[in-house]
Design a protein around this motif. Sequence first.
Motif, short mmCIF file in Angstrom:
data_model
loop_
_atom_site.label_atom_id
_atom_site.label_comp_id
_atom_site.label_asym_id
_atom_site.label_seq_id
_atom_site.Cartn_x
_atom_site.Cartn_y
_atom_site.Cartn_z
N CYS A 14 -29.94 -28.92 17.86
CA CYS A 14 -29.71 -27.98 16.76
C CYS A 14 -28.57 -27.05 17.16
N GLY A 16 -28.60 -23.87 17.78
CA GLY A 16 -28.96 -22.92 18.85
C GLY A 16 -28.91 -23.55 20.23
N VAL A 17 -29.34 -24.81 20.31
CA VAL A 17 -29.34 -25.54 21.58
C VAL A 17 -27.90 -25.89 21.98
N CYS A 105 -30.97 -17.90 20.97
CA CYS A 105 -30.56 -18.41 19.66
C CYS A 105 -30.53 -17.25 18.66
N VAL A 108 -33.72 -16.60 16.88
CA VAL A 108 -34.79 -15.93 17.65
C VAL A 108 -34.47 -14.42 17.70
N THR A 174 -40.34 -19.51 16.05
CA THR A 174 -39.45 -20.28 15.18
C THR A 174 -39.75 -21.78 15.14
N THR A 175 -40.49 -22.29 16.14
CA THR A 175 -40.59 -23.75 16.30
C THR A 175 -41.98 -24.32 16.04
N CYS A 205 -37.40 -21.77 11.87
CA CYS A 205 -35.95 -21.92 11.68
C CYS A 205 -35.64 -23.19 10.90
N PHE A 206 -34.41 -23.24 10.39
CA PHE A 206 -33.97 -24.38 9.58
C PHE A 206 -34.08 -25.69 10.36
N ALA A 207 -33.79 -25.65 11.68
CA ALA A 207 -33.76 -26.88 12.47
C ALA A 207 -35.17 -27.45 12.63
N ALA A 276 -35.19 -30.75 19.03
CA ALA A 276 -33.93 -29.99 18.92
C ALA A 276 -33.24 -29.80 20.28
S1 SF4 Z 1 -34.94 -24.80 17.29
FE1 SF4 Z 1 -34.32 -23.20 15.84
S2 SF4 Z 1 -34.71 -21.26 16.90
FE2 SF4 Z 1 -34.74 -22.90 18.45
S3 SF4 Z 1 -32.65 -22.96 19.21
FE3 SF4 Z 1 -32.75 -24.45 17.53
S4 SF4 Z 1 -32.08 -23.30 15.70
FE4 SF4 Z 1 -32.59 -21.81 17.28
#
Ligand code: SF4
Length: 340
Positions: A14, A16-17, A105, A108, A174-175, A205-207, A276
């Motif tokens: 995702c 954020g990662v 992220c 977060v 978020t997960t 989160c969207f991911a 993700a």
């Molecule tokens: S899973 Fe969501 S909150 Fe976690 S790093 Fe990815 S986008 Fe960010």
Amino acid sequence: MVRKILLAKPRGFCAGVDRAIDVVETALEIFAAPIYVKHAIVHNVHVVEDLEKKGAIFVEDLDEVPPPKAGQAAGAVLVFSAHGSPPQLKEEAKKRGFRVIDATCPLVTKVHLEAKRYANEGYFIIYIGHRGHPEPIGVMGEVPEGSIVLIEDASEVKDLKVPQEDKLIYLNQTTLSLSDVKNTIDALKARFAKIIAPPTVWDICFATSNRQTAARELAKKSDLVLVIGSKTSSNSNRLRDVSEEEGTKAYLVDDETMVDPSWFSGVETVGITSGASAPEYLVDNLVEYIKKVNPGVEVENLDVLKEEVKFPLPDDLVLLARQSEKGTAWVEKHRVASQR
Ligand code: SF4
């Protein structure tokens, strides 16, 4: 005999990662090894091993990071992981003279800011998350003790004790699983009439949401689902759960070496998705492995949702980079590249 492999989309990294790994790789490029990272930058054993080979050192305690030597201009570079950390820890790291880069992220960070804002406004926070996971630990560190409580699921709502019922809000990790969080929120609303929601209704989160939606579609069309991800990864575990909720047997594996060929018995279509934090090369390796034991197997994509989110690198990385000639050159190159 497996005849078809279905690949869920979106899957894997995702925004954020991607950003968190980019932070560590950029820090290695600009400041040179070793770069210290507080906690696994993301919850994936292969990502951690790959970064270790490049010179990252993962630590759980600030005492594991060497203090600056007398007369040394700059301390060790310390990156905080994507899951977020309590602010006290970041302050302590700065006090010790480390050059801190926060790879939390942005989604977060959004929950950290919500927690601070509502605690300041006198709300008591009910936070839905996994005990012991770094994300809840980070969020809970933002607010005074006694102004937040953690629950894991709806089963904990009945006996939950809160100091007030008129100013209550829920927030969440978020997960988590969309369906579990929905059940927990419903139970909270049924028990506490005045509880309010965060501005986005929930903090998933969207991911997480997109990967679970795609995994559900994948499970409906597959006889077996394989999820690439590490067992410490919350969102990867939820992809397995979602597939099993659809009645399809699912396994979470780090890579193809964990696959037991007996799982393919009576299976025509294998669905593959990935968490993700799981790199795409692990999916490629798994597909190659299945092709080898099932010659002639077809590979198809299952495009469920489009995802085009990208986050910019953190300001503290850019500010630190600008302190050296090499870093300034890197920032300029990166800025020009990102404007193309
Ligand atoms: S899973 Fe969501 S909150 Fe976690 S790093 Fe990815 S986008 Fe960010």
